[in-house]
Design an enzyme around this catalytic site. Structure first.
Site, mmCIF file in Angstrom:
data_model
loop_
_atom_site.group_PDB
_atom_site.id
_atom_site.type_symbol
_atom_site.label_atom_id
_atom_site.label_comp_id
_atom_site.label_asym_id
_atom_site.label_seq_id
_atom_site.Cartn_x
_atom_site.Cartn_y
_atom_site.Cartn_z
ATOM 1 N N SER A 453 0.868 -1.178 0.000
ATOM 2 C CA SER A 453 0.000 0.000 0.000
ATOM 3 C C SER A 453 0.902 1.224 0.000
ATOM 4 C CB SER A 453 -0.862 0.022 1.264
ATOM 5 O OG SER A 453 -1.586 -1.170 1.351
ATOM 6 N N CYS A 646 -7.109 -0.691 7.371
ATOM 7 C CA CYS A 646 -6.004 -1.252 6.596
ATOM 8 C C CYS A 646 -5.132 -2.137 7.475
ATOM 9 C CB CYS A 646 -5.162 -0.134 5.982
ATOM 10 S SG CYS A 646 -3.771 -0.779 5.040
ATOM 11 N N ASP A 691 -8.470 -2.057 3.013
ATOM 12 C CA ASP A 691 -7.274 -2.389 2.253
ATOM 13 C C ASP A 691 -6.553 -3.401 3.149
ATOM 14 O OD1 ASP A 691 -5.074 -2.387 0.574
ATOM 15 O OD2 ASP A 691 -4.251 -0.510 1.342
ATOM 16 N N TRP A 693 -4.840 -7.440 3.991
ATOM 17 C CA TRP A 693 -4.098 -8.548 3.373
ATOM 18 C C TRP A 693 -3.776 -9.605 4.405
ATOM 19 C CZ3 TRP A 693 -2.052 -3.551 3.828
ATOM 20 C CH2 TRP A 693 -1.039 -3.380 4.779
HETATM 21 P P1 FAD Z 1 6.656 -14.271 1.421
HETATM 22 O O1 FAD Z 1 7.857 -14.985 0.964
HETATM 23 O O2 FAD Z 1 5.591 -14.019 0.433
HETATM 24 O O3 FAD Z 1 6.085 -15.004 2.696
HETATM 25 C C1 FAD Z 1 4.913 -14.512 3.331
HETATM 26 C C2 FAD Z 1 4.620 -15.327 4.574
HETATM 27 O O4 FAD Z 1 4.294 -16.649 4.155
HETATM 28 C C3 FAD Z 1 5.808 -15.510 5.534
HETATM 29 O O5 FAD Z 1 5.862 -14.574 6.535
HETATM 30 C C4 FAD Z 1 5.474 -16.839 6.132
HETATM 31 O O6 FAD Z 1 4.596 -16.646 7.225
HETATM 32 C C5 FAD Z 1 4.790 -17.573 5.048
HETATM 33 N N1 FAD Z 1 5.750 -18.482 4.390
HETATM 34 C C6 FAD Z 1 6.659 -18.182 3.448
HETATM 35 N N2 FAD Z 1 7.326 -19.274 3.059
HETATM 36 C C7 FAD Z 1 6.825 -20.282 3.778
HETATM 37 C C8 FAD Z 1 7.100 -21.679 3.834
HETATM 38 N N3 FAD Z 1 8.022 -22.252 3.070
HETATM 39 N N4 FAD Z 1 6.379 -22.412 4.694
HETATM 40 C C9 FAD Z 1 5.444 -21.850 5.463
HETATM 41 N N5 FAD Z 1 5.144 -20.556 5.458
HETATM 42 C C10 FAD Z 1 5.827 -19.778 4.626
HETATM 43 N N6 FAD Z 1 2.963 -5.574 3.587
HETATM 44 C C11 FAD Z 1 3.598 -4.567 4.217
HETATM 45 O O7 FAD Z 1 4.560 -4.804 4.968
HETATM 46 N N7 FAD Z 1 3.225 -3.258 4.015
HETATM 47 C C12 FAD Z 1 2.195 -2.924 3.202
HETATM 48 O O8 FAD Z 1 1.884 -1.754 3.056
HETATM 49 C C13 FAD Z 1 1.491 -3.972 2.530
HETATM 50 N N8 FAD Z 1 0.449 -3.713 1.720
HETATM 51 C C14 FAD Z 1 -0.192 -4.732 1.085
HETATM 52 C C15 FAD Z 1 -1.268 -4.437 0.237
HETATM 53 C C16 FAD Z 1 -1.919 -5.455 -0.435
HETATM 54 C C17 FAD Z 1 -3.070 -5.142 -1.345
HETATM 55 C C18 FAD Z 1 -1.493 -6.795 -0.259
HETATM 56 C C19 FAD Z 1 -2.172 -7.917 -0.969
HETATM 57 C C20 FAD Z 1 -0.452 -7.089 0.591
HETATM 58 C C21 FAD Z 1 0.215 -6.070 1.264
HETATM 59 N N9 FAD Z 1 1.296 -6.344 2.103
HETATM 60 C C22 FAD Z 1 1.929 -5.317 2.747
HETATM 61 C C23 FAD Z 1 1.848 -7.716 2.236
HETATM 62 C C24 FAD Z 1 2.966 -7.901 1.191
HETATM 63 O O9 FAD Z 1 2.398 -7.940 -0.108
HETATM 64 C C25 FAD Z 1 3.752 -9.195 1.356
HETATM 65 O O10 FAD Z 1 2.866 -10.263 1.435
HETATM 66 C C26 FAD Z 1 4.639 -9.226 2.571
HETATM 67 O O11 FAD Z 1 5.525 -8.135 2.549
HETATM 68 C C27 FAD Z 1 5.455 -10.500 2.619
HETATM 69 O O12 FAD Z 1 6.163 -10.658 1.423
HETATM 70 P P2 FAD Z 1 7.486 -11.550 1.345
HETATM 71 O O13 FAD Z 1 7.753 -11.826 -0.099
HETATM 72 O O14 FAD Z 1 8.583 -10.933 2.131
HETATM 73 O O15 FAD Z 1 7.062 -12.877 2.082
#
Ligand code: FAD
Length: 693
Positions: A453, A646, A691, A693
């Site tokens: 966001s 949010c 908003d 997630w």
């Molecule tokens: P990922 O690799 O995608 O992992 C996410 C989570 O999945 C991990 O913490 C863990 O709990 C789990 N996971 C991962 N791998 C494994 C595994 N092998 N086994 C079990 N569990 C696992 N985030 C923010 O910080 N700020 C924002 O403003 C924000 N806005 C968003 C707005 C929208 C519309 C949406 C959809 C999401 C938003 N998010 C926001 C969330 C963001 O998109 C990400 O999902 C978040 O930052 C995590 O991404 P990542 O790739 O680091 O983690």
């Protein structure tokens, strides 16, 4: 008089709600990203010139089973591919997978009765279709279904259509699996014959995969009966041919080393930038908003100057991540391809209907680093397909057991939060050299961009997008290691490099920070912007109430920045009330100093009410503060305040929704149901926006 006003509000809400309903939500739905689900985005496969007639297509390609998917994040698409493979390998069906937006529906009344169509449909947001399924949904659930043949709904025009359907939903949303339910009802009403039950998977309960596995076995049995299929021992047949080209050097210009599109590879990437074609944006500033043991939060400023990209306050930015080097190495080692990681590979669909999800030619290294989701949780079905390629009998026996025993799989794999490579490492130290690379492409999703966001105001900084992201680094209960989020740790590495940190690789994850062919050097990251309907009222004198704990405050920093700028220009700005929550005022109260500056600009019109969960003897959350301030909240709602939430979808957003219903009921002396109803009407009229997630 109060009740009169309330009744008027209800009436208006009902009217707007009905308009929204009859326009299929096009005025108020979460805006759609038209490309998010398309499997062809990575190599930009042209769609033009191809038939949109599914009956003709199946005839031409000699198929008797089409599996349509309506997918937003790739899961429905993945399930569709898995069903196609299973149908072909176990039951001898001639299957094809189809993006539901690639075909027309007007001639489905001509669908032959010796064939079958599957519909694997995710529900998105508040009961909406995914971007690629909007037209399909509108066609079948609209007032009049108009088939090319002129057949009317009363003629039961779909009586020759056999179909199978599975929905992907989340029970934390009100309209759970609405898409599959509505489509199923519509198809049945038109005379189509459903085979098996209409399956429903629940992401909210974390049982999606098991729901899918439990649904599909009786479905296959019913389909075998209906189509007279004979089950046979499934023999793996590759969907893609992956051929190494020893002649070609990876340095050759034609080879994709991680670039998202051909124009990026050729170094002439130009707009329009979109979900198909990300902009490689410079990060101009990056810092940590807080750093405490095991937790930290990033603030980044990403420039879109000169890109022709634009955003509006409340929109989202998508970040295209790179997998951590340490995980890429682990994956290549586990599958025994480390030594030839830089060999050039050509990937082709063996069947004409198979779309290659990875740009080609590429290298094993680039495929794993930039194009495949290698760190995600692992599915039981995928692990069991690897049994046939295990390096020895013991590992094979163990994999078969994991595949057959749901509880054992949970204990050994799911609860350990293993990636596919970690899961296999836990079984044996021997490499799985016999696994065809095609099977890995088939079994793993494309690496997905992650959304954030936007935490700045486009009025204040139109060329610079701020993001606020908590770095995912968690030890989940039962897991033996720390799970590191793909994108947020990559962003942390970018921040460390930008700030000249001597160890630019957090947790030894070793990122290829400079990107393919050094194209991301000088700290760049590929992005695209996604427009949203999470918007400030156009009239700034209208009051607003915002609930945003943790990083949920991100868009509200943008909202407040905007209203402070308007106030500074002398515009009349309405009450701007923020409920913010975090653990401790001294630890993770992000943007605390900035909010003070905004307060100077806005005076009394900015009110920030805080909830610190770890300061007192009892845990206090934003919803408690909301309740304590019921009178103020109710008063602002009477002044037509917009209400925004949010952050965390699973708990906080639901609680806030409930509490607001109570507040309205209690403050206006109404029954509890009436309060809930009011919140529903606020949602459909757009004065309650989420908003989450
Ligand atoms: P990922 O690799 O995608 O992992 C996410 C989570 O999945 C991990 O913490 C863990 O709990 C789990 N996971 C991962 N791998 C494994 C595994 N092998 N086994 C079990 N569990 C696992 N985030 C923010 O910080 N700020 C924002 O403003 C924000 N806005 C968003 C707005 C929208 C519309 C949406 C959809 C999401 C938003 N998010 C926001 C969330 C963001 O998109 C990400 O999902 C978040 O930052 C995590 O991404 P990542 O790739 O680091 O983690």
């Amino acid at each position: 008089a109060q009740l009169d006003t309330l009744d008027l509000v209800v009436l208006v809400a009902l009217l707007v709600g009905s308009v929204a309903y009859f326009t299929k939500g096009s005025y108020w739905a979460v805006p759609k990203d038209p490309y998010a689900s398309s499997a062809s985005t990575l190599n930009g496969a042209a769609k033009s010139g191809k038939t949109r007639d599914i009956v003709e297509k199946m005839d031409e390609t000699n198929k008797n089973c089409v599996i349509f998917y309506g997918s937003q994040t790739g899961t429905a698409e993945d399930y569709a591919s898995r069903l196609a493979k299973e149908g072909s390998q176990r039951f001898g069906l001639k299957t094809m997978v189809a993006d539901i937006e690639d075909y027309d529906y007007e001639n489905l009344d001509k669908f032959p009765d010796d064939k079958v169509a599957f519909f694997v449909l995710a529900t998105y947001g508040e009961g909406e279709p995914t971007d690629n399924a909007v037209e399909f949904y509108q066609f079948f659930t609209g007032e009049d279904v108009a088939f090319e043949s002129g057949a009317s709904a009363d003629d039961k025009p779909l009586s020759s259509l056999k179909y199978v359907t599975f929905g992907l939903g989340n029970n934390t949303y009100e309209h759970y699996n609405a898409m599959v339910r509505q489509v199923d009802t519509a198809l049945t009403k038109l005379g189509a014959q459903r085979i098996g039950t209409a399956g429903e998977g629940d992401d909210g309960a974390g049982t999606m995969e098991e729901d899918f596995l439990a649904w599909k076995e009786p479905m296959w049995a019913a389909l075998s009966d209906a189509m007279n299929l004979q089950e046979r021992e499934a023999v793996y047949e590759a969907v893609f041919s992956v051929v190494e080209d020893d002649e070609k050097s990876p340095e050759e210009e034609s080879v994709y080393l991680g670039e998202p599109t051909a124009s990026h590879r050729e170094g002439r990437a130009k707009g329009p930038f979109s979900a198909h074609n990300p902009y490689v944006a410079p990060i101009v500033e990056s810092s940590e908003l807080f750093t405490v043991k095991d937790r930290n939060c990033l603030h980044m400023e990403i420039s879109i100057a000169g890109s022709n990209l634009s955003y509006q306050t409340g929109d989202h930015i998508a970040i295209w991540p790179t997998n951590a080097g340490a995980e890429v190495d682990r994956f290549l080692q586990v599958f025994g391809i480390e030594e030839k990681r830089h060999s050039v590979i050509n990937i082709k669909g063996i069947d004409v209907t198979a779309k290659v999800p990875i740009p080609t030619p590429t290298t094993y290294d680039a495929a794993v680093r930039y194009y495949m989701e290698v760190c995600a949780p692992v599915s039981r079905q995928f692990v069991s397909t690897l049994a046939a390629f295990a390096p020895d009998e013991d590992s094979k026996t163990e994999i078969v057991r994991l595949g057959n025993d749901k509880d054992y799989f949970h204990e050994k794999i799911t609860n350990q939060c293993f990636t596919i490579a970690q899961a296999l490492q836990s079984i044996t130290s021997k490499p799985f050299t016999a696994v065809p690379f095609s099977l890995l492409i088939e079994g793993l999703n494309k690496l997905q961009p992650r959304y954030y966001s936007i935490s700045s105001s486009s009025l204040v900084q139109k060329d610079k997008i701020s993001i606020t992201a908590v770095v995912e680094s968690v030890r989940l209960p039962g897991a033996s290691h720390i799970v590191k989020g793909v994108t947020t740790n990559y962003l942390l590495a970018l921040k460390q490099k930008q700030n000249g940190d001597p160890s630019p690789d957090p947790h030894g994850l070793t990122y290829s920070i400079n990107g393919p062919r050094n194209k991301y050097d000088g700290i760049h990251v590929p992005v695209h912007v996604r427009h949203s309907n999470f918007k400030l009222p156009s009239d700034p004198s209208k009051p607003i109430i915002m609930v945003g704990p943790g990083t949920g405050v991100a868009p509200f920093r943008g909202f407040i920045q905007e209203r402070a700028a308007l106030a500074a220009k002398g515009e009349k700005v309405g009450t701007t009330l923020l409920f913010f929550g975090c653990r401790k005022s001294t630890e993770d109260f992000i943007y605390k100093d900035e909010f003070k500056t905004f307060q100077d600009q806005m005076g009394d019109s900015l009110k920030i009410i805080t909830a610190f969960s770890r300061e007192g003897s009892e845990k206090v959350y934003v919803q408690h503060r909301l309740k304590e301030n019921a009178e103020l909240v109710s008063e602002l709602l009477k002044q037509k305040a917009n209400f925004y939430v949010c952050g965390d979808a699973a708990n906080m957003a639901r609680e806030v929704n409930l509490v607001l219903g109570h507040i309205i009921a209690q403050q206006r002396g109404l029954p509890a149901e009436k309060g809930e109803e009011m919140v529903k009407h606020m949602r459909s009229s757009g004065s309650y926006q989420e908003d989450v997630w």
